[in-house]
Design an enzyme around this catalytic site. Structure first.
Site, PDB file in Angstrom:
ATOM      1  N   LYS A  78      26.162  17.663   9.649  1.00 15.97           N
ATOM      2  CA  LYS A  78      26.814  17.011  10.787  1.00 15.97           C
ATOM      3  C   LYS A  78      27.281  18.036  11.832  1.00 15.97           C
ATOM      4  O   LYS A  78      27.144  19.239  11.634  1.00 15.97           O
ATOM      5  CB  LYS A  78      27.974  16.139  10.291  1.00 15.97           C
ATOM      6  CG  LYS A  78      27.536  15.069   9.278  1.00 15.97           C
ATOM      7  CD  LYS A  78      26.740  13.932   9.912  1.00 15.97           C
ATOM      8  CE  LYS A  78      25.838  13.155   8.956  1.00 15.97           C
ATOM      9  NZ  LYS A  78      26.456  12.202   8.072  1.00 15.97           N
TER      10      LYS A  78
HETATM   11  C1  LIG Z   1      26.344  11.138   7.009  1.00 12.86           C
HETATM   12  C2  LIG Z   1      26.625   9.708   7.263  1.00 12.86           C
HETATM   13  C3  LIG Z   1      27.584   9.005   6.517  1.00 12.86           C
HETATM   14  C4  LIG Z   1      28.214   9.549   5.260  1.00 12.86           C
HETATM   15  O1  LIG Z   1      28.922  10.714   5.431  1.00 12.86           O
HETATM   16  P1  LIG Z   1      29.493  11.493   4.134  1.00 12.86           P
HETATM   17  O2  LIG Z   1      30.546  12.382   4.717  1.00 12.86           O
HETATM   18  O3  LIG Z   1      28.338  12.247   3.567  1.00 12.86           O
HETATM   19  O4  LIG Z   1      30.042  10.503   3.205  1.00 12.86           O
HETATM   20  C5  LIG Z   1      27.897   7.720   6.896  1.00 12.86           C
HETATM   21  N1  LIG Z   1      27.305   7.132   7.938  1.00 12.86           N
HETATM   22  C6  LIG Z   1      26.359   7.761   8.666  1.00 12.86           C
HETATM   23  C7  LIG Z   1      25.747   7.060   9.832  1.00 12.86           C
HETATM   24  C8  LIG Z   1      25.969   9.059   8.337  1.00 12.86           C
HETATM   25  O5  LIG Z   1      25.010   9.676   9.030  1.00 12.86           O
END
Ligand SMILES: *Cc1c(COP(=O)(O)O)cnc(C)c1O
Length: 379
Positions: free
Chosen positions: A184
């Site tokens: 991210k």
């Molecule tokens: C990465 C992601 C998540 C989950 O994030 P985590 O921190 O790994 O739990 C949820 N929604 C979307 C759209 C994502 O891309």
């Protein structure tokens, strides 16, 4: 110019994160404590919201967000088919039913007109995802929520630092959930953040995030010790450690730079692709923090998406597909009776979609090489 290998993404970790982690490890307090309080305070100031709660993941944040709004069996939550599994799994975990509204093909975001068609007397929450970092049309979504007396939870996993009407995502809706997974825009390795402005929601989330311990029990982490605790709810174990928060504090300091660099690289890709008729992409927006740069191939492309992935991988260029739509996974298809044909925009988008390398340390030369390689293959 040729490059040994260009990954799809790479977290920007430098000596600041490393030093900060070492300090926490040596400090005698390694799990949720002072650093986490500092990270939450910095996050709330950055986003300009009243409450920011650091959690173990965005998935945990989504789960607690739904529970904090009393979502449960018999309720419906409307979300997008173009998302990651956790958006939908957390709805299922509460006992509620996920309902899907098709996307706007130009942005990849849930379409407000499609949301309205799916609202019933059971609908309780609208759960938009700011796809790739581009904010959903929140004015329209919030207007729908007002009209039908619904609450809004944003899946802002892609949208830390994105803005809408001049304000940061996470400052305005009922609850917003961010992800700090390594791919991210900023990372705490694993981690998430829940933001809100309602003190009652914030207190409920804090309680649920740590076994259901009462307020004076979890606040012992910030004050001088108090051995008494009382469990007021059978809660979860969703807290963030000080080691993770130490990384988060350093990442937040660099977030504006990360986003600036992502926007520059997205602009570079757009310049290279803008005159091609064989693909499309989200319109450029200064509101977008550019977690992803996604191109969508159409029939005019010389090769199809799957082949393009293989050809790029042969040239050591990493890519991803965000996402395989929810109705195409066996569990949801079989248990929720979903069919991708009912979401024609999502299906068309997915068939052509490929996410290109995008991260702050990607150089302009590398991005140009990626763009030219892609152009050479599809035209
Ligand atoms: C990465 C992601 C998540 C989950 O994030 P985590 O921190 O790994 O739990 C949820 N929604 C979307 C759209 C994502 O891309």
């Amino acid at each position: 110019m040729k490059f040994d290998s260009i990954p799809f993404c790479r977290a920007s970790i430098d000596d600041n994160e490393i030093q900060s982690v070492i300090e926490v490890l040596k400090s005698g307090w390694i799990t949720t404590g002072k650093k986490t309080v500092e990270f939450e305070k910095m996050s709330a100031e950055y986003i300009k919201c009243d409450h920011a709660i650091a959690l173990s993941s965005c998935t945990a944040a989504l789960h607690l967000a739904l529970l904090a709004l009393d979502v449960g069996p018999g309720d419906e939550v409307i979300t997008t088919p173009l998302t990651f599994a956790s958006t939908v799994n957390t709805i299922i975990h509460t006992g509620a039913t996920p309902i899907f509204a098709d996307i706007d093909i130009k942005t990849g975001n849930i379409a407000p007109e499609e949301i309205e068609k799916k609202i019933t007397s059971k609908t309780k929450v609208l759960l938009p995802v700011h796809y790739a970092g581009l904010p959903c049309p929140m004015d329209k979504i919030i207007a729908l929520a007002k009209k039908y007396n619904l609450r809004v939870i944003e899946d802002s996993a892609h949208a830390i630092g994105s803005t809408y009407n001049g304000e940061k995502i996470g400052s305005k809706s009922d609850i917003s959930c961010f992800s700090f997974y390594p791919t991210k825009t900023m990372t705490t390795i694993e981690g998430g953040l829940l933001t809100c402005n309602d003190p009652k929601i914030a207190e409920k989330v804090r309680n649920m995030s740590l076994h259901g311990l009462s307020k004076n029990a979890w606040s012992r982490y910030t004050q001088v010790g108090n051995w008494r605790y009382d469990v007021i709810f059978p809660g979860y174990k969703y807290n963030m450690s000080d080691v993770q928060s130490a990384i988060g504090v350093e990442q937040l300091k660099k977030l504006d730079y990360f986003i600036k660099r992502r926007r520059e690289l997205a602009s570079l890709y757009i310049k290279e692709f803008q005159n091609l008729s064989c693909l499309s992409f989200q319109p450029y927006s200064e509101d977008n923090s550019y977690h992803l740069f996604v191109i969508v191939l159409n029939q005019k492309s010389k090769i199809a998406r799957d082949e393009l992935i293989i050809e790029l991988s042969k040239r050591n260029i990493g890519t991803a597909v965000n996402f395989i739509p929810i109705p195409m996974h066996s569990y949801y298809r079989e248990n929720l009776g979903l069919n991708i044909k009912d979401f024609p925009n999502c299906e068309q988008f997915y068939n052509g979609a490929i996410s290109l390398p995008l991260f702050p340390e990607l150089t302009n030369e590398q991005a140009l090489y990626v763009a030219n390689t892609v152009k050479g293959l599809i035209t």
